[in-house]
Scaffold this motif. Structure first.
Motif, mmCIF file in Angstrom:
data_model
loop_
_atom_site.group_PDB
_atom_site.id
_atom_site.type_symbol
_atom_site.label_atom_id
_atom_site.label_comp_id
_atom_site.label_asym_id
_atom_site.label_seq_id
_atom_site.Cartn_x
_atom_site.Cartn_y
_atom_site.Cartn_z
ATOM 1 N N ALA A 43 15.349 -0.846 12.769
ATOM 2 C CA ALA A 43 14.513 -0.035 13.665
ATOM 3 C C ALA A 43 13.397 0.676 12.911
ATOM 4 C CB ALA A 43 15.382 0.978 14.414
ATOM 5 N N TYR A 44 13.686 1.117 11.717
ATOM 6 C CA TYR A 44 12.705 1.916 10.964
ATOM 7 C C TYR A 44 11.708 1.049 10.208
ATOM 8 C CZ TYR A 44 10.723 5.178 7.593
ATOM 9 O OH TYR A 44 9.851 5.916 6.822
ATOM 10 N N LEU A 45 12.185 -0.019 9.548
ATOM 11 C CA LEU A 45 11.320 -0.779 8.637
ATOM 12 C C LEU A 45 10.651 -1.992 9.260
ATOM 13 C CD1 LEU A 45 13.327 -0.795 5.283
ATOM 14 C CD2 LEU A 45 11.180 0.385 5.759
ATOM 15 N N ALA A 46 11.325 -2.632 10.209
ATOM 16 C CA ALA A 46 10.791 -3.889 10.727
ATOM 17 C C ALA A 46 9.360 -3.778 11.265
ATOM 18 C CB ALA A 46 11.716 -4.458 11.787
ATOM 19 N N PRO A 47 9.017 -2.726 12.025
ATOM 20 C CA PRO A 47 7.626 -2.635 12.505
ATOM 21 C C PRO A 47 6.602 -2.605 11.380
ATOM 22 C CG PRO A 47 9.035 -1.156 13.738
ATOM 23 C CD PRO A 47 9.862 -1.651 12.584
ATOM 24 N N SER A 48 6.920 -1.916 10.289
ATOM 25 C CA SER A 48 5.980 -1.833 9.158
ATOM 26 C C SER A 48 5.867 -3.170 8.429
ATOM 27 C CB SER A 48 6.427 -0.754 8.170
ATOM 28 O OG SER A 48 6.366 0.511 8.777
ATOM 29 N N ASP A 52 0.851 -1.190 0.000
ATOM 30 C CA ASP A 52 0.000 0.000 0.000
ATOM 31 C C ASP A 52 0.885 1.237 0.000
ATOM 32 O OD1 ASP A 52 1.005 0.084 2.598
ATOM 33 O OD2 ASP A 52 -0.850 -0.639 3.510
ATOM 34 N N ASP A 53 0.265 2.403 0.004
ATOM 35 C CA ASP A 53 1.042 3.642 -0.053
ATOM 36 C C ASP A 53 1.964 3.789 1.145
ATOM 37 O OD1 ASP A 53 -0.115 4.308 -2.448
ATOM 38 O OD2 ASP A 53 -1.610 5.675 -1.584
ATOM 39 N N ASP A 54 1.509 3.346 2.308
ATOM 40 C CA ASP A 54 2.347 3.467 3.507
ATOM 41 C C ASP A 54 3.610 2.622 3.370
ATOM 42 O OD1 ASP A 54 2.738 4.305 6.366
ATOM 43 O OD2 ASP A 54 2.665 2.123 6.645
ATOM 44 N N LEU A 55 3.463 1.389 2.875
ATOM 45 C CA LEU A 55 4.639 0.535 2.713
ATOM 46 C C LEU A 55 5.578 1.122 1.662
ATOM 47 C CD1 LEU A 55 6.170 -2.049 3.391
ATOM 48 C CD2 LEU A 55 4.899 -3.187 1.560
ATOM 49 N N ARG A 79 6.011 4.185 0.859
ATOM 50 C CA ARG A 79 6.690 5.352 1.425
ATOM 51 C C ARG A 79 7.787 4.934 2.396
ATOM 52 N NH1 ARG A 79 2.487 7.728 2.468
ATOM 53 N NH2 ARG A 79 2.119 6.933 4.575
ATOM 54 N N LYS A 80 7.486 3.949 3.232
ATOM 55 C CA LYS A 80 8.490 3.472 4.186
ATOM 56 C C LYS A 80 9.689 2.864 3.458
ATOM 57 C CE LYS A 80 6.449 3.936 8.342
ATOM 58 N NZ LYS A 80 7.066 4.599 9.502
ATOM 59 N N VAL A 81 9.423 2.050 2.456
ATOM 60 C CA VAL A 81 10.520 1.408 1.724
ATOM 61 C C VAL A 81 11.314 2.446 0.944
ATOM 62 C CG1 VAL A 81 11.085 -0.244 -0.106
ATOM 63 C CG2 VAL A 81 9.366 -0.826 1.619
ATOM 64 N N LEU A 82 10.650 3.458 0.389
ATOM 65 C CA LEU A 82 11.366 4.516 -0.321
ATOM 66 C C LEU A 82 12.334 5.236 0.615
ATOM 67 C CD1 LEU A 82 11.899 6.329 -2.771
ATOM 68 C CD2 LEU A 82 9.916 7.703 -2.081
ATOM 69 N N VAL A 83 11.867 5.583 1.808
ATOM 70 C CA VAL A 83 12.757 6.240 2.777
ATOM 71 C C VAL A 83 13.911 5.315 3.139
ATOM 72 C CG1 VAL A 83 12.925 7.145 5.131
ATOM 73 C CG2 VAL A 83 10.962 7.752 3.698
ATOM 74 N N GLY A 84 13.611 4.037 3.331
ATOM 75 C CA GLY A 84 14.670 3.085 3.657
ATOM 76 C C GLY A 84 15.687 2.941 2.545
ATOM 77 N N VAL A 85 15.210 2.876 1.302
ATOM 78 C CA VAL A 85 16.119 2.730 0.160
ATOM 79 C C VAL A 85 16.990 3.969 -0.006
ATOM 80 C CG1 VAL A 85 16.178 2.625 -2.375
ATOM 81 C CG2 VAL A 85 14.735 1.032 -1.091
ATOM 82 N N GLU A 86 16.386 5.143 0.086
ATOM 83 C CA GLU A 86 17.163 6.371 -0.056
ATOM 84 C C GLU A 86 18.220 6.483 1.045
ATOM 85 O OE1 GLU A 86 17.200 8.583 -2.358
ATOM 86 O OE2 GLU A 86 15.326 8.370 -3.476
ATOM 87 N N THR A 87 17.831 6.124 2.265
ATOM 88 C CA THR A 87 18.763 6.193 3.394
ATOM 89 C C THR A 87 19.894 5.184 3.222
ATOM 90 O OG1 THR A 87 16.971 6.879 4.866
ATOM 91 C CG2 THR A 87 18.965 6.008 5.892
ATOM 92 N N ALA A 88 19.539 3.943 2.880
ATOM 93 C CA ALA A 88 20.556 2.916 2.703
ATOM 94 C C ALA A 88 21.494 3.254 1.561
ATOM 95 C CB ALA A 88 19.887 1.563 2.449
ATOM 96 N N ASP A 89 20.959 3.804 0.485
ATOM 97 C CA ASP A 89 21.790 4.180 -0.654
ATOM 98 C C ASP A 89 22.864 5.176 -0.224
ATOM 99 O OD1 ASP A 89 22.628 4.324 -3.322
ATOM 100 O OD2 ASP A 89 21.266 5.963 -3.775
ATOM 101 N N ALA A 90 22.454 6.206 0.520
ATOM 102 C CA ALA A 90 23.408 7.230 0.961
ATOM 103 C C ALA A 90 24.438 6.643 1.929
ATOM 104 C CB ALA A 90 22.663 8.388 1.612
#
Length: 271
Positions: free
Chosen positions: A263-268, A221-224, A226-237
């Protein structure tokens, strides 16, 4: 070598001709293999279609048969990297029947780092196309699109000459029935580069979300997204930072990246 800034990631790039027969597909694979190795040796700015042809052991016309310029060629390499990345994640997930959120995050991160360490050209071009060099355009046949002005101007002519030469070495059947089928299935290759609105990481997110939905039973869904996008951008950097600190990827920085993603993605992913 410092990673090249990347822009305009792709919907699947449009080849001038889509390979239909195995012989043609193998030639395309050799061209992309050579492109990847030369990226590590010379960098993107010094890469040329002619050098790729020499390294691949094919006529220059064979390169122009598939690609109008080096940007189109590198776009195809980036998409091949993304396909391989998704396949590696899928294989890892499938080998872990009791996959949980932390295991899924580890798989996504570990396979990315493994490709950084082992896949030719991946340090410079992972899933996106390098930013155009000064004076470079994506227009087929223009200066800077694949090497020298003479090389660019002669691309179309050499494509015909190269393919004609190949018909005498066992490609007659391919250039007859195979190429007839290929004509019209591709395109100039430029629409596949210039007509793009997405960025590379959004394509990565789409693939990862689909894999998570399959292996974790998590609705996309949109929430997932968005969460994965933030995770990917963060991990990439952070992974780029780790590889700047250590050519093999600084272990401490990789661990920090892993803890942050857990910490950020596992709960979602567990919900």
């Amino acid at each position: 070598m410092v990673p090249v800034p990347q822009t305009s990631p792709q919907t699947p790039p449009v080849l001038r001709r889509t390979p239909v027969q195995q012989r043609s597909a193998e030639r395309l694979a050799r061209i992309l293999d050579a492109c990847a190795v030369l990226l590590d040796e010379t960098g993107y700015e010094q890469l040329s279609t002619r050098a790729v042809a020499v390294r691949a052991g094919v006529p220059i016309g064979s390169v122009y048969r598939f690609f109008g310029n080096k940007r189109a060629m590198v776009a195809a390499l980036a998409h091949r990297n993304l396909d391989e990345y998704a396949e590696r994640i899928s294989t890892r997930f499938a080998a872990t029947p009791l996959l949980d959120a932390h295991g899924a995050i580890d798989g996504v991160l570990d396979e990315f780092i493994a490709m950084k360490r082992t896949v030719p050209g991946f340090a410079l071009v992972d899933f996106g196309v390098p930013a155009a060099a000064p004076g470079e355009t994506s227009v087929e046949g223009s200066v800077g699109s694949g090497g020298s002005a003479g090389e660019a101007a002669g691309g179309a002519e050499e494509a015909g000459a190269g393919d004609a030469a190949e018909t005498g070495t066992g490609d007659a059947a391919e250039t007859g029935s195979g190429d007839a089928a290929e004509v019209g299935t591709g395109g100039s290759g430029e629409d596949g580069i210039e007509g793009l609105a997405e960025d590379p990481n959004r394509l990565v997110v789409d693939r990862i979300c689909a894999l998570l939905a399959t292996h974790l039973g998590r609705t996309v869904d949109d929430d997932l997204r968005r969460k994965v996008l933030v995770g990917v951008e963060t991990a990439d950097a952070l992974v780029r930072l780790a590889f700047r600190a250590d050519p093999a990827g600084d272990p401490a920085l990789v661990d920090e990246t892993r803890h942050l993603l857990h910490a950020y993605l596992a709960p979602s992913l567990s919900s």
